[in-house]
Motif scaffolding. Sequence first.
Motif, short mmCIF file in Angstrom:
data_model
loop_
_atom_site.label_atom_id
_atom_site.label_comp_id
_atom_site.label_asym_id
_atom_site.label_seq_id
_atom_site.Cartn_x
_atom_site.Cartn_y
_atom_site.Cartn_z
N MET A 1 0.83 -1.21 0.00
CA MET A 1 0.00 0.00 0.00
C MET A 1 0.87 1.26 0.00
O MET A 1 0.59 2.24 -0.71
N ALA A 2 1.95 1.23 0.78
CA ALA A 2 2.83 2.40 0.87
C ALA A 2 3.51 2.66 -0.47
O ALA A 2 3.61 3.81 -0.92
N VAL A 3 3.95 1.60 -1.14
CA VAL A 3 4.62 1.76 -2.44
C VAL A 3 3.65 2.32 -3.47
O VAL A 3 3.98 3.22 -4.25
N ALA A 4 2.44 1.81 -3.49
CA ALA A 4 1.43 2.30 -4.43
C ALA A 4 1.12 3.77 -4.17
O ALA A 4 0.99 4.57 -5.11
N VAL B 1 0.73 5.41 -12.73
CA VAL B 1 -0.54 5.04 -12.09
C VAL B 1 -0.84 3.56 -12.31
O VAL B 1 -1.32 2.86 -11.40
N PHE B 2 -0.52 3.05 -13.50
CA PHE B 2 -0.72 1.63 -13.76
C PHE B 2 0.18 0.78 -12.87
O PHE B 2 -0.25 -0.27 -12.36
N MET B 3 1.42 1.23 -12.67
CA MET B 3 2.32 0.51 -11.77
C MET B 3 1.76 0.51 -10.35
O MET B 3 1.80 -0.52 -9.64
N ALA B 4 1.23 1.66 -9.92
CA ALA B 4 0.65 1.73 -8.58
C ALA B 4 -0.54 0.78 -8.45
O ALA B 4 -0.70 0.09 -7.43
N TRP C 1 3.24 17.21 -23.48
CA TRP C 1 1.92 16.64 -23.28
C TRP C 1 1.93 15.13 -23.53
O TRP C 1 1.37 14.35 -22.73
N ILE C 2 2.53 14.71 -24.64
CA ILE C 2 2.52 13.28 -24.98
C ILE C 2 3.31 12.48 -23.95
O ILE C 2 2.81 11.48 -23.39
N THR C 3 4.55 12.90 -23.67
CA THR C 3 5.36 12.16 -22.72
C THR C 3 4.80 12.26 -21.30
O THR C 3 4.90 11.31 -20.52
N GLY C 4 4.18 13.41 -20.98
CA GLY C 4 3.59 13.57 -19.65
C GLY C 4 2.41 12.64 -19.43
O GLY C 4 2.30 12.00 -18.36
N VAL C 5 1.53 12.54 -20.43
CA VAL C 5 0.38 11.63 -20.31
C VAL C 5 0.85 10.19 -20.19
O VAL C 5 0.35 9.42 -19.36
N VAL C 6 1.85 9.81 -20.99
CA VAL C 6 2.37 8.44 -20.93
C VAL C 6 3.02 8.18 -19.57
O VAL C 6 2.82 7.11 -18.97
N PHE C 7 3.79 9.15 -19.08
CA PHE C 7 4.45 8.98 -17.79
C PHE C 7 3.43 8.77 -16.68
O PHE C 7 3.55 7.84 -15.86
N PHE D 1 -0.70 -2.55 -5.94
CA PHE D 1 -1.78 -2.72 -4.95
C PHE D 1 -2.68 -3.91 -5.28
O PHE D 1 -3.01 -4.72 -4.41
N ARG D 2 -3.05 -4.04 -6.57
CA ARG D 2 -4.01 -5.09 -6.97
C ARG D 2 -3.41 -6.48 -6.86
O ARG D 2 -4.08 -7.43 -6.43
N PHE D 3 -2.14 -6.61 -7.19
CA PHE D 3 -1.53 -7.95 -7.21
C PHE D 3 -0.50 -8.11 -6.10
O PHE D 3 0.50 -8.82 -6.27
N ARG D 4 -0.74 -7.44 -4.98
CA ARG D 4 0.16 -7.58 -3.84
C ARG D 4 0.07 -9.00 -3.27
O ARG D 4 -0.90 -9.72 -3.51
#
Length: 267
Positions: free
Chosen positions: A1-4, A55-58, A44-50, A62-65
């Motif tokens: 949870m903390a890492v996410a 967020v997907f990593m977070a 904009w492009i690199t910011g949205v991807v970043f 959390f989801r697959f902890r």
Amino acid sequence: MAVALILVLVAIGSVAFHLFSPWWWTPIASNWRYIDTTIIITFWITGVVFVAVVVFMAYCVFRFRHRPGQQAIYEPENRRLEGWLTVVTAVGVAAMLAPGLFVWNQFITVPEDATDVEIVGQQWQWSFRLPGPDGKLGTSDARAIGPDNPLGINRDDSNSKDDIVIEGGELHLPIGKPVKALLRSVDVIHDFFLPELRTKMDMVPGQISYVWFTPTRTGTFDILCAELCGVGHFQMRGTVVVQEQSDYQAWLQEQTARKFARLAPTE
């Protein structure tokens, strides 16, 4: 949870820093607003991807902890996911490259009515050469460089006689007139950089590079060297003064003493 939670805060903090950062570029003073637009599109492009990736990593953290009794599923490949990633990546890269190619085409296409101005870098000062009343710059040769001819101007070229030579002073330019800057270095690699005019190009000994721009705002602008060129690199600064046409012509008429024919010794 903390890492996410940390990952989410990193994404939010990055966006907030971008929006409220005090380190934006200086107000533009030339025709190269296209460069600013290209950088903003890239942000904009690199910011949205970043943000999406973090967020997907977070979510994944959390989801697959780890949970007691839960076993991981082994899935070596997913062709559908790989296909979507390939398509999205290709579209994103193309969206970043297309504006850059458009701007680059403009960057290398010099207007026919541009005035040639020579800018010479040397440790650790800037020198300039402007065309005289004939509107043409004389030729130059690195082999002609010497104590009495630091820019290596060709004395046998009739077009060089009325050229105006300015060593370590100010480069004056008229507003609204395109300028083609011919860039030379007489010793090591330098880099001609005008931040407000969005103009930057390397200066390689033995080569003549060029950039062109049209000043759109009167004022005084700093010339910087953006390539480490020795112990005096930090003090290699110059000045460009953009003036109204009438003021520029008045200044030009005052430069009679700086004509190359008067500076060159008689033989």
